[in-house]
Design a protein around this motif. Sequence first.
Motif, short mmCIF file in Angstrom:
data_model
loop_
_atom_site.label_atom_id
_atom_site.label_comp_id
_atom_site.label_asym_id
_atom_site.label_seq_id
_atom_site.Cartn_x
_atom_site.Cartn_y
_atom_site.Cartn_z
N LEU A 121 0.57 16.03 1.06
CA LEU A 121 1.67 15.53 0.10
C LEU A 121 1.17 13.97 -0.13
N TYR A 122 0.93 13.53 0.91
CA TYR A 122 0.84 11.97 0.87
C TYR A 122 -0.36 11.42 0.51
N GLU A 123 -1.74 11.86 0.73
CA GLU A 123 -2.88 11.28 0.14
C GLU A 123 -3.37 11.97 -0.97
N LEU A 161 -2.47 -4.26 -9.56
CA LEU A 161 -0.68 -4.20 -9.45
C LEU A 161 -0.45 -3.92 -10.92
N LYS A 162 0.80 -3.09 -10.70
CA LYS A 162 1.22 -2.49 -11.90
C LYS A 162 2.75 -2.82 -12.33
N LYS A 163 3.10 -2.78 -13.55
CA LYS A 163 4.37 -3.31 -13.79
C LYS A 163 5.06 -1.67 -14.00
N ILE A 164 6.38 -1.60 -13.96
CA ILE A 164 7.05 -0.33 -13.92
C ILE A 164 6.61 0.86 -14.84
N GLY A 165 6.18 0.48 -16.18
CA GLY A 165 5.87 1.35 -17.07
C GLY A 165 4.48 2.01 -16.45
N GLU A 166 3.58 1.18 -16.20
CA GLU A 166 2.46 1.73 -15.79
C GLU A 166 2.65 2.56 -14.75
N LEU A 167 3.28 2.24 -13.67
CA LEU A 167 3.75 3.10 -12.58
C LEU A 167 4.31 4.34 -13.01
N SER A 168 5.21 4.37 -14.01
CA SER A 168 5.89 5.37 -14.37
C SER A 168 4.79 6.45 -15.09
N LEU A 169 4.00 5.94 -15.75
CA LEU A 169 2.95 6.71 -16.49
C LEU A 169 1.96 7.48 -15.48
N SER A 174 2.48 -2.40 -6.12
CA SER A 174 0.96 -2.20 -5.51
C SER A 174 0.64 -0.87 -5.37
N GLU A 175 -0.49 -0.41 -4.77
CA GLU A 175 -0.95 0.86 -4.72
C GLU A 175 -0.13 1.84 -3.84
N SER A 176 0.46 1.38 -2.62
CA SER A 176 1.38 1.73 -1.83
C SER A 176 2.55 2.30 -2.29
N ILE A 216 11.72 3.77 -2.02
CA ILE A 216 10.85 3.05 -2.15
C ILE A 216 10.92 1.48 -1.88
N PRO A 217 10.16 0.91 -1.34
CA PRO A 217 10.34 -0.59 -0.71
C PRO A 217 10.69 -1.21 -2.09
N LYS A 218 11.36 -2.47 -1.88
CA LYS A 218 11.49 -3.56 -3.20
C LYS A 218 10.00 -4.08 -3.61
N PRO A 219 9.82 -3.83 -4.74
CA PRO A 219 8.49 -4.61 -5.16
C PRO A 219 8.51 -5.82 -5.28
N GLY A 220 7.40 -6.64 -5.65
CA GLY A 220 7.56 -7.94 -5.71
C GLY A 220 7.89 -8.17 -7.30
N ARG A 221 8.15 -9.56 -7.45
CA ARG A 221 8.43 -9.83 -8.87
C ARG A 221 7.63 -10.86 -9.48
N SER A 222 7.10 -10.60 -10.95
CA SER A 222 6.62 -11.62 -11.59
C SER A 222 7.48 -12.72 -11.69
N GLU A 223 6.71 -13.93 -12.50
CA GLU A 223 7.79 -15.12 -12.66
C GLU A 223 8.84 -14.68 -13.44
N ALA A 224 8.78 -13.69 -14.51
CA ALA A 224 9.77 -13.64 -15.36
C ALA A 224 10.79 -12.75 -14.82
#
Lengths: 131, 131
Positions: free
Chosen positions: B128-130, A2-10, A42-44, A28-36
């Motif tokens: 494109l997707y995979e 699981l990644k935070k937005i910065g990692e996903l961006s990278l 996710s990978e998808s 893109i679908p709404k991601p989950g949220r951490s407690e904060a």
Amino acid sequence: MLKKIGELSLKTGVHIETIRYYERLRLIPKPGRSEAGHRVYSESHAKRLSFIRRCRGLDFSLAEIRYLLQTAEADNPSCADVEKFSKKHLDLIRAKIRDLRKMEKTMKTLLSECQGNRALGCPLIDVLYEG
Amino acid sequence: MLKKIGELSLKTGVHIETIRYYERLRLIPKPGRSEAGHRVYSESHAKRLSFIRRCRGLDFSLAEIRYLLQTAEADNPSCADVEKFSKKHLDLIRAKIRDLRKMEKTMKTLLSECQGNRALGCPLIDVLYEG
DNA sequence: TATAAAACCTGTAGCTACTACAGCTACAAG
DNA sequence: CTTGTAGCTGTAGTAGCTACAGGTTTTATA
């Protein structure tokens, strides 16, 4: 995993602000949220985002990408439809190339007028201005 | 000789709304007005507007056009400056062409994957997707 | 001459695809 | 304990138009 937005961006090469923007547009679908309250991806999400980026790199509009995403994630994507769609897009790209080549030619001609000919104003501007 | 906005639009091929827009941006000077408050244009407006249109047709930005207009209407326009400026613009056009050619190539490759291969989903989307 | 259609006016909001704040909270390192 | 980085929301700005809404004026036709 699981990644935070910065990692996903990278990882995907999509700017953070752009990721949030895509979320707002429901690309893109709404991601989950951490407690904060931080976004957790996710990978998808990564896959989907990379897909979007690749399509953008091919000059597909976000509206077109929306359609492609629907198709990509459908049960039985119609290849024929996608093909037709993509051929149209290819035509568009080619049309853009043609337009730009025309501009290139004109610019080249205008610039060639410039050579040496500097005594009486700028011939390049004259041609454009006096028509 | 003097024209209303509709005629100017027809003559120059610039949409009425765009003409008013350019006026707001001070790309063309404020025209005179008839008694009823309708804009009245002179030949110099037409010339300037046509110049803008030609430049737009060569993909110059409005900011660039602002500079070109200044130069065009200066007492002794520096041809060398304009030449340098235009060469840079030509480079930009060529870069765009290169980008689009890459896209064209990729799209062509992707589309070639499509041919015949329709049994198991859409290969174009898969790549494109995979990918 | 009456009236309807076309052309004009201003001002504002929308479009695409982002990008850039402001002003805040969360968290990790030293 | 402070400092720096990363995250949050919400809003506004970018380019270059385009499209209204809601009004007036001009022109063509009956």
